[in-house]
Design a protein around this motif. Structure first.
Motif, PDB file in Angstrom:
ATOM      1  N   GLN A  44      -6.912   1.337 -11.159  1.00 14.02           N
ATOM      2  CA  GLN A  44      -6.040   0.377 -11.441  1.00 14.02           C
ATOM      3  C   GLN A  44      -4.872  -0.030 -10.234  1.00 14.02           C
ATOM      4  O   GLN A  44      -4.790  -1.087  -9.955  1.00 14.02           O
ATOM      5  N   SER A  45      -4.627   0.842  -9.326  1.00  9.76           N
ATOM      6  CA  SER A  45      -3.950   0.729  -8.245  1.00  9.76           C
ATOM      7  C   SER A  45      -4.722   0.019  -7.255  1.00  9.76           C
ATOM      8  O   SER A  45      -4.197  -1.084  -6.505  1.00  9.76           O
ATOM      9  N   ASN A  46      -5.946   0.232  -7.159  1.00  5.95           N
ATOM     10  CA  ASN A  46      -7.052  -0.620  -6.205  1.00  5.95           C
ATOM     11  C   ASN A  46      -7.021  -2.249  -6.739  1.00  5.95           C
ATOM     12  O   ASN A  46      -7.289  -2.955  -5.900  1.00  5.95           O
ATOM     13  N   SER A  47      -6.807  -2.142  -7.855  1.00  5.47           N
ATOM     14  CA  SER A  47      -6.938  -3.911  -8.476  1.00  5.47           C
ATOM     15  C   SER A  47      -5.565  -4.533  -8.277  1.00  5.47           C
ATOM     16  O   SER A  47      -5.640  -5.815  -8.552  1.00  5.47           O
ATOM     17  N   ILE A  48      -4.485  -3.785  -8.161  1.00  4.51           N
ATOM     18  CA  ILE A  48      -3.326  -4.528  -7.572  1.00  4.51           C
ATOM     19  C   ILE A  48      -3.250  -4.921  -6.167  1.00  4.51           C
ATOM     20  O   ILE A  48      -3.316  -4.147  -5.285  1.00  4.51           O
TER      21      ILE A  48
ATOM     22  N   SER B  44       2.458  -7.946  -4.650  1.00  6.42           N
ATOM     23  CA  SER B  44       3.606  -7.274  -5.007  1.00  6.42           C
ATOM     24  C   SER B  44       3.928  -7.734  -6.393  1.00  6.42           C
ATOM     25  O   SER B  44       4.553  -6.915  -7.178  1.00  6.42           O
ATOM     26  N   LYS B  45       3.638  -9.167  -6.719  1.00  5.89           N
ATOM     27  CA  LYS B  45       3.825  -9.578  -7.997  1.00  5.89           C
ATOM     28  C   LYS B  45       3.242  -8.881  -9.146  1.00  5.89           C
ATOM     29  O   LYS B  45       3.595  -8.490  -9.981  1.00  5.89           O
ATOM     30  N   GLU B  46       1.772  -8.481  -8.785  1.00  2.05           N
ATOM     31  CA  GLU B  46       1.022  -7.792  -9.795  1.00  2.05           C
ATOM     32  C   GLU B  46       1.402  -6.327  -9.916  1.00  2.05           C
ATOM     33  O   GLU B  46       1.456  -5.845 -10.926  1.00  2.05           O
ATOM     34  N   TRP B  47       2.009  -5.769  -8.687  1.00  3.07           N
ATOM     35  CA  TRP B  47       2.781  -4.198  -8.770  1.00  3.07           C
ATOM     36  C   TRP B  47       3.933  -4.416  -9.773  1.00  3.07           C
ATOM     37  O   TRP B  47       4.002  -3.436 -10.780  1.00  3.07           O
ATOM     38  N   PHE B  48       4.778  -5.182  -9.400  1.00  4.48           N
ATOM     39  CA  PHE B  48       6.002  -5.337 -10.456  1.00  4.48           C
ATOM     40  C   PHE B  48       5.489  -5.652 -11.773  1.00  4.48           C
ATOM     41  O   PHE B  48       5.867  -5.115 -12.910  1.00  4.48           O
ATOM     42  N   SER B  49       4.335  -6.360 -12.138  1.00  3.87           N
ATOM     43  CA  SER B  49       3.919  -6.750 -13.390  1.00  3.87           C
ATOM     44  C   SER B  49       3.303  -5.441 -14.178  1.00  3.87           C
ATOM     45  O   SER B  49       3.918  -5.347 -15.269  1.00  3.87           O
TER      46      SER B  49
ATOM     47  N   GLU C 170       0.930  -1.227   0.089  1.00  2.00           N
ATOM     48  CA  GLU C 170       0.055  -0.175   0.083  1.00  2.00           C
ATOM     49  C   GLU C 170       0.816   1.388  -0.084  1.00  2.00           C
ATOM     50  O   GLU C 170       0.701   2.352  -0.748  1.00  2.00           O
ATOM     51  N   GLN C 171       1.878   1.105   0.961  1.00  2.00           N
ATOM     52  CA  GLN C 171       2.750   2.320   0.854  1.00  2.00           C
ATOM     53  C   GLN C 171       3.593   2.664  -0.466  1.00  2.00           C
ATOM     54  O   GLN C 171       3.758   3.621  -1.106  1.00  2.00           O
ATOM     55  N   LEU C 172       3.947   1.779  -1.100  1.00  2.00           N
ATOM     56  CA  LEU C 172       4.560   1.686  -2.476  1.00  2.00           C
ATOM     57  C   LEU C 172       3.693   2.176  -3.574  1.00  2.00           C
ATOM     58  O   LEU C 172       4.310   2.783  -4.404  1.00  2.00           O
ATOM     59  N   LYS C 173       2.815   1.485  -3.596  1.00  2.00           N
ATOM     60  CA  LYS C 173       1.553   2.202  -4.376  1.00  2.00           C
ATOM     61  C   LYS C 173       1.271   3.422  -4.190  1.00  2.00           C
ATOM     62  O   LYS C 173       1.096   4.268  -5.390  1.00  2.00           O
ATOM     63  N   SER C 174       1.037   3.813  -3.033  1.00  2.00           N
ATOM     64  CA  SER C 174       0.898   5.250  -2.691  1.00  2.00           C
ATOM     65  C   SER C 174       2.097   6.193  -3.241  1.00  2.00           C
ATOM     66  O   SER C 174       1.929   7.324  -3.789  1.00  2.00           O
ATOM     67  N   ALA C 175       3.431   5.659  -3.269  1.00  2.00           N
ATOM     68  CA  ALA C 175       4.512   6.320  -3.697  1.00  2.00           C
ATOM     69  C   ALA C 175       4.839   6.427  -5.264  1.00  2.00           C
ATOM     70  O   ALA C 175       5.126   7.491  -5.481  1.00  2.00           O
TER      71      ALA C 175
END
Length: 144
Positions: free
Chosen positions: A49-53, A56-61, A35-40
């Motif tokens: 799109q952020s809410n659907s991640i 962390s694998k989805e975030w990197f993808s 959540e902190q990384l997505k916020s950054a």
């Protein structure tokens, strides 16, 4: 990375190391961290799109699909880990960059200064002043 000059064996090794790095990073990112990384990086990931991640694998993808991350382009996540105060993750990325990609801190200095788009125009200004450029201040007046 210019793949014309790199043997396939080397490309495979780098891809393997890169996958290993991402797996290692994923293991060290909790849901709270995510959540902190997505916020950054909210300026780069639309909120829907952020809410659907959710991992962390989805975030990197997502970052890879949007050209923010690749096996030879790690400056974006370095920046995110830096501003998210995750020196442990940042250290892992830097180790990968220096050992796998063989990019040293000296080679990286220009990238560090231009990592943030607004810093590009200040690249030449952001440097240590020479001895001649430093303004020497007079000592403060003595109290009477």
């Amino acid at each position: 990375m210019d793949t014309d000059m790199v043997p396939q064996r080397e490309i495979d090794r780098i891809m393997s190391e890169y996958s290993s790095l991402l797996n290692d990073l994923c293991e060290n990112i909790t849901n709270e961290d995510l959540e902190q990384l997505k916020s950054a990086c909210k300026e780069d990931i639309p909120e829907d799109q952020s809410n659907s991640i959710t991992s962390s694998k989805e975030w990197f993808s997502y970052l890879e699909k949007n050209d923010k991350l690749a096996q030879d382009n790690l400056s974006y996540i370095e920046h995110i880990f830096e501003i998210s105060r995750r020196p442990d993750l940042l250290t892992r990325v830097i180790e990968y960059r220096t050992t796998v990609l063989k990019i040293s801190e000296d080679d990286e200095i220009d990238t560090k200064l231009t990592r943030i788009p607004s810093a590009k125009k200040y690249k030449d200004i952001i440097r240590q002043p020479s001895e001649d450029e430093i303004i020497k201040l007079a000592p403060p007046p003595k109290k009477v």
